[in-house]
Design a protein around this motif. Sequence first.
Motif, PDB file in Angstrom:
ATOM      1  N   ASP A   1       0.943  -1.142  -0.001  1.00 35.17           N
ATOM      2  CA  ASP A   1      -0.136   0.125  -0.092  1.00 35.17           C
ATOM      3  C   ASP A   1       0.995   1.378  -0.023  1.00 35.17           C
TER       4      ASP A   1
ATOM      5  N   ASP B   1       1.625   3.253   2.382  1.00 37.63           N
ATOM      6  CA  ASP B   1       2.500   3.514   3.380  1.00 37.63           C
ATOM      7  C   ASP B   1       3.681   2.400   3.186  1.00 37.63           C
TER       8      ASP B   1
ATOM      9  N   ASP C   1       6.201  -1.740   7.458  1.00 36.93           N
ATOM     10  CA  ASP C   1       5.048  -2.041   7.460  1.00 36.93           C
ATOM     11  C   ASP C   1       4.694  -3.416   7.562  1.00 36.93           C
TER      12      ASP C   1
ATOM     13  N   HIS D   1       4.013  -0.281  12.468  1.00 35.25           N
ATOM     14  CA  HIS D   1       3.083   0.053  13.260  1.00 35.25           C
ATOM     15  C   HIS D   1       1.988  -0.707  13.612  1.00 35.25           C
ATOM     16  N   HIS D   2       1.817  -2.035  13.184  1.00 38.21           N
ATOM     17  CA  HIS D   2       0.643  -2.684  13.512  1.00 38.21           C
ATOM     18  C   HIS D   2       0.716  -3.457  14.878  1.00 38.21           C
TER      19      HIS D   2
ATOM     20  N   THR E   1       3.509   3.471   9.200  1.00 38.88           N
ATOM     21  CA  THR E   1       5.206   3.434   9.530  1.00 38.88           C
ATOM     22  C   THR E   1       5.570   4.708   9.066  1.00 38.88           C
TER      23      THR E   1
ATOM     24  N   ASP F   1      -2.558   5.835   4.842  1.00 41.92           N
ATOM     25  CA  ASP F   1      -2.792   5.288   5.936  1.00 41.92           C
ATOM     26  C   ASP F   1      -3.833   5.955   6.922  1.00 41.92           C
TER      27      ASP F   1
ATOM     28  N   HIS G   1      -4.971  -3.990  11.076  1.00 44.07           N
ATOM     29  CA  HIS G   1      -5.308  -3.021  12.235  1.00 44.07           C
ATOM     30  C   HIS G   1      -6.683  -3.495  12.827  1.00 44.07           C
TER      31      HIS G   1
END
Length: 320
Positions: A27, A29, A86, A111-112, A130, A160, A292
């Motif tokens: 994606d 990000d 990511d 950042h998950h 991220t 994101d 997420h």
Amino acid sequence: MSDECKRIKRAFETAESALIVSHLDPDGDSIGSMLALGRILSNLGLEADYYSEDGVPKVYRFLPWADRVCNRVAPDKSYDLVITVDASDIKRLGNKIVLSEVGKLIINIDHHPDNTNFGSINCVHLTSSTAELIYKLAKYFELKIDTEMAKCLYVALITDTGNFRYENTSKETFLMAAELIEAGISTHEISTKIYDTRTVPMIKLFAAAMGTLETSENQKAAWVTVTQEMLQKYACRSEQLVGLVDHIRSIAGVEVAMLFREEKDGVVKVNFRSKDKVNVSEIAQKFNGGGHVKASGAVFHEPIEAVKAKVIAEVLRHPS
Ligand SMILES: [Mn+2]
């Protein structure tokens, strides 16, 4: 984050080669973070290679250095550093590279919330994107954020956060965006490239997909389906459709939205979105996927009708 920054700094300073890896179905990000990180390394005198098993979606190819991203690593090639961006899990990187074989040291930047901390160094924080972590790294290294890096980071940020609409948008997100604008990007130009370059066949496919809309009895779950036949009719790739699921979530009262996409070779991908009450990361994890709380996905190797039946049954088990 400063402890990891220190370790990352040492790793960056001692490495002579580096590979940056994005996740499958990349994606904005993952691509933006990957390319921005490459510029950080370049500033530090280290020219990285870039790997994405699924390449770079067309919409992100205007980003500087996107043409450097490869979908293969030369056999027997090994790097001092492999940095994943990511990706919550090693499985998300694809099955064509084995991290422990291509890299001596693995740095996991993500950042998950369901990140499995698979790296030798794990820089995992629940930020908007991220890209926000990459931005903080650039700051830590006291690097100037130039227009090119800002472009990459901005694309990651808007994709994101759903254009600063999602709950993950914070004051920090806006402060970061402000600084990216100061670095000379044109937000209008970037938004146009990301959101206003759809083709007529794509819109026709959107219409056909919308025509498949179904809902649960209480109308709290809603989904659309895109088959191979539909993709071929409009000569589109399924990656161009992910945004559809956000339209389904936009229906008043809908708590869980799903997009079922039939890929080639018997693969079916499902994208989940939730509004307020359901954790779709948990649902995706039941099927070996992840993501997420409000946006997740999973991959299946079964006929699409079978996938739909079991996924919808699972969703309906979650009160909404
Ligand atoms: Mn992300």
